[in-house]
Design a protein around this motif. Sequence first.
Motif, PDB file in Angstrom:
ATOM      1  N   PHE A 164       0.904  -1.108   0.024  1.00  0.00           N
ATOM      2  CA  PHE A 164       0.093  -0.173   0.068  1.00  0.00           C
ATOM      3  C   PHE A 164       1.029   1.107   0.092  1.00  0.00           C
ATOM      4  N   THR A 165       0.591   2.337  -1.066  1.00  0.00           N
ATOM      5  CA  THR A 165       1.315   3.410  -0.933  1.00  0.00           C
ATOM      6  C   THR A 165       0.405   4.584  -0.701  1.00  0.00           C
ATOM      7  N   GLY A 166       1.034   5.391   0.237  1.00  0.00           N
ATOM      8  CA  GLY A 166       0.144   6.716   0.149  1.00  0.00           C
ATOM      9  C   GLY A 166       0.929   8.056   0.101  1.00  0.00           C
ATOM     10  N   GLN A 167       0.135   9.123   0.387  1.00  0.00           N
ATOM     11  CA  GLN A 167       1.011  10.387   0.244  1.00  0.00           C
ATOM     12  C   GLN A 167       0.550  11.317   1.371  1.00  0.00           C
ATOM     13  N   VAL A 168       1.275  11.828   2.167  1.00  0.00           N
ATOM     14  CA  VAL A 168       0.729  12.703   3.185  1.00  0.00           C
ATOM     15  C   VAL A 168       0.758  14.170   2.761  1.00  0.00           C
ATOM     16  N   VAL A 169      -0.069  14.967   2.797  1.00  0.00           N
ATOM     17  CA  VAL A 169      -0.165  16.223   2.096  1.00  0.00           C
ATOM     18  C   VAL A 169      -1.027  17.248   3.428  1.00  0.00           C
ATOM     19  N   ALA A 170      -0.522  18.234   3.548  1.00  0.00           N
ATOM     20  CA  ALA A 170      -0.975  19.342   4.477  1.00  0.00           C
ATOM     21  C   ALA A 170      -1.452  20.445   3.783  1.00  0.00           C
ATOM     22  N   ASN A 171      -2.592  20.886   3.763  1.00  0.00           N
ATOM     23  CA  ASN A 171      -3.122  21.813   2.969  1.00  0.00           C
ATOM     24  C   ASN A 171      -2.787  21.827   1.265  1.00  0.00           C
ATOM     25  N   GLY A 172      -2.998  20.670   1.074  1.00  0.00           N
ATOM     26  CA  GLY A 172      -2.592  20.180  -0.165  1.00  0.00           C
ATOM     27  C   GLY A 172      -1.090  19.947  -0.680  1.00  0.00           C
ATOM     28  N   VAL A 173      -0.080  20.499   0.069  1.00  0.00           N
ATOM     29  CA  VAL A 173       1.324  20.348  -0.104  1.00  0.00           C
ATOM     30  C   VAL A 173       2.071  19.009   0.602  1.00  0.00           C
ATOM     31  N   PRO A 174       2.738  18.266  -0.307  1.00  0.00           N
ATOM     32  CA  PRO A 174       3.337  17.130   0.294  1.00  0.00           C
ATOM     33  C   PRO A 174       4.322  17.242   1.628  1.00  0.00           C
ATOM     34  N   VAL A 175       3.967  16.786   2.646  1.00  0.00           N
ATOM     35  CA  VAL A 175       4.886  16.623   3.815  1.00  0.00           C
ATOM     36  C   VAL A 175       6.064  15.454   3.836  1.00  0.00           C
ATOM     37  N   ALA A 176       7.264  15.915   3.701  1.00  0.00           N
ATOM     38  CA  ALA A 176       8.312  15.282   3.535  1.00  0.00           C
ATOM     39  C   ALA A 176       8.816  14.953   5.111  1.00  0.00           C
ATOM     40  N   GLY A 177       9.372  13.758   5.258  1.00  0.00           N
ATOM     41  CA  GLY A 177       9.734  13.184   6.484  1.00  0.00           C
ATOM     42  C   GLY A 177       8.689  13.025   7.798  1.00  0.00           C
ATOM     43  N   ALA A 178       7.382  12.883   7.184  1.00  0.00           N
ATOM     44  CA  ALA A 178       6.380  12.661   8.469  1.00  0.00           C
ATOM     45  C   ALA A 178       6.652  11.240   8.803  1.00  0.00           C
ATOM     46  N   GLU A 179       6.331  11.114  10.062  1.00  0.00           N
ATOM     47  CA  GLU A 179       6.342   9.799  11.049  1.00  0.00           C
ATOM     48  C   GLU A 179       5.075   9.249  10.887  1.00  0.00           C
ATOM     49  N   ILE A 180       4.801   7.889  10.291  1.00  0.00           N
ATOM     50  CA  ILE A 180       3.622   7.394  10.031  1.00  0.00           C
ATOM     51  C   ILE A 180       3.779   6.209  10.775  1.00  0.00           C
ATOM     52  N   GLU A 181       2.589   6.096  11.946  1.00  0.00           N
ATOM     53  CA  GLU A 181       2.566   4.819  12.719  1.00  0.00           C
ATOM     54  C   GLU A 181       1.486   3.986  12.026  1.00  0.00           C
ATOM     55  N   ILE A 182       1.724   2.588  11.975  1.00  0.00           N
ATOM     56  CA  ILE A 182       0.785   1.671  11.151  1.00  0.00           C
ATOM     57  C   ILE A 182       0.408   0.834  12.477  1.00  0.00           C
ATOM     58  N   GLU A 183      -1.035   0.574  12.177  1.00  0.00           N
ATOM     59  CA  GLU A 183      -1.791  -0.027  13.211  1.00  0.00           C
ATOM     60  C   GLU A 183      -2.624  -1.220  12.696  1.00  0.00           C
ATOM     61  N   TYR A 184      -2.500  -2.463  12.989  1.00  0.00           N
ATOM     62  CA  TYR A 184      -3.268  -3.698  12.711  1.00  0.00           C
ATOM     63  C   TYR A 184      -4.526  -3.733  13.465  1.00  0.00           C
ATOM     64  N   MET A 185      -5.704  -3.869  13.202  1.00  0.00           N
ATOM     65  CA  MET A 185      -7.009  -3.840  13.792  1.00  0.00           C
ATOM     66  C   MET A 185      -7.149  -5.344  14.340  1.00  0.00           C
ATOM     67  N   ALA A 186      -6.259  -5.664  15.199  1.00  0.00           N
ATOM     68  CA  ALA A 186      -6.156  -7.184  15.608  1.00  0.00           C
ATOM     69  C   ALA A 186      -7.573  -7.636  16.289  1.00  0.00           C
ATOM     70  N   ALA A 187      -7.972  -6.603  17.118  1.00  0.00           N
ATOM     71  CA  ALA A 187      -9.085  -7.095  17.795  1.00  0.00           C
ATOM     72  C   ALA A 187     -10.322  -5.937  17.109  1.00  0.00           C
ATOM     73  N   GLU A 188     -11.344  -6.676  16.416  1.00  0.00           N
ATOM     74  CA  GLU A 188     -12.370  -5.613  15.636  1.00  0.00           C
ATOM     75  C   GLU A 188     -13.465  -5.354  16.838  1.00  0.00           C
ATOM     76  N   PRO A 189     -14.009  -4.300  16.611  1.00  0.00           N
ATOM     77  CA  PRO A 189     -15.312  -3.954  17.525  1.00  0.00           C
ATOM     78  C   PRO A 189     -16.424  -4.656  17.061  1.00  0.00           C
ATOM     79  N   ASP A 190     -17.302  -5.500  17.988  1.00  0.00           N
ATOM     80  CA  ASP A 190     -18.491  -6.016  17.831  1.00  0.00           C
ATOM     81  C   ASP A 190     -19.593  -5.204  17.736  1.00  0.00           C
ATOM     82  N   MET A 191     -20.246  -4.959  16.564  1.00  0.00           N
ATOM     83  CA  MET A 191     -21.169  -4.240  16.353  1.00  0.00           C
ATOM     84  C   MET A 191     -22.495  -4.386  17.305  1.00  0.00           C
ATOM     85  N   ASP A 192     -22.875  -5.555  17.574  1.00  0.00           N
ATOM     86  CA  ASP A 192     -23.921  -5.847  18.457  1.00  0.00           C
ATOM     87  C   ASP A 192     -23.782  -5.497  20.052  1.00  0.00           C
ATOM     88  N   THR A 193     -22.649  -6.016  20.550  1.00  0.00           N
ATOM     89  CA  THR A 193     -22.326  -5.998  22.255  1.00  0.00           C
ATOM     90  C   THR A 193     -21.531  -4.767  22.445  1.00  0.00           C
TER      91      THR A 193
END
Length: 261
Positions: A164-193
């Motif tokens: 997966f590739t993404g581009q970080v932009v602030a007010n439409g301008v690319p942001v160089a050197g941005a720190e991107i944390e990456i998270e897996y949703m290992a526990a998903e919310p139960d919509m009923d409970t």
Amino acid sequence: MKTLLGTALTALALPVMAQAHFLLEYTTDTMIDRPGDVPVKLIFWHPFENGHVMDLEMPQEFFAIHRGEKIDLLGGLEPVRFRGAQNEGAAFKGAVPVKRSGDYVLVTVPAPYYEEAEDIYIQQITKAFLNRNELPTDWMNPVGLPVEILPLVKPYNVIAGSTFTGQVVANGVPVAGAEIEIEYMAAEPDMDTAAASTGTASPLPGGALVAISDANGYFTFGVPKAGYWGFAALGAGPATEHEGKELSQDAVIWIRAWDMQ
């Protein structure tokens, strides 16, 4: 400005925060077959390790973009409680009216959250994606937020094992050197409970997964597993202060990966 690590970076396990704050715009699926209202929950949580649930205030904005038009969803939000493995916190439930074919880009602009442990405010401007009838219409377009991540890969049907590739932009301008944390949703919310499900993976040693955007704001991550993946560009937004304290204005995007059958 962080040190640039190259033009296409995979995630690295770096010793930053052990737990990553992530705002979720959670639906049970991203591919919608029939027209109707799709339930959604807004939760501020640590979904990788099923960690602490933060109290979420009423967002400043909650809307969807469909075929270039804005659908205001804020009035339909209702307060709920959400329980993780450690505690219970304030969250919201709502619905997305999915009628015509095409993309529905969900956007939440939350009120800044005060993180007492760090003595800073956090504002995670978040995007997630739904699609009806496999017709792409909006996923690749900028919304015009103060800070956002633009996907270069269709975000609701990424193949597990691809990238997966993404581009970080602030007010439409690319942001160089941005720190991107990456998270897996290992526990998903139960919509009923209104509680977290049992986790399907454990966080890796070394702390949060992190990538750094290149000189043009791009980053690339190799997606190892099916499910929901979140990317948060920390402090990449133009606002840096709120009520006299430091503000981390983050751009968050959620994608859905699938196993190839």
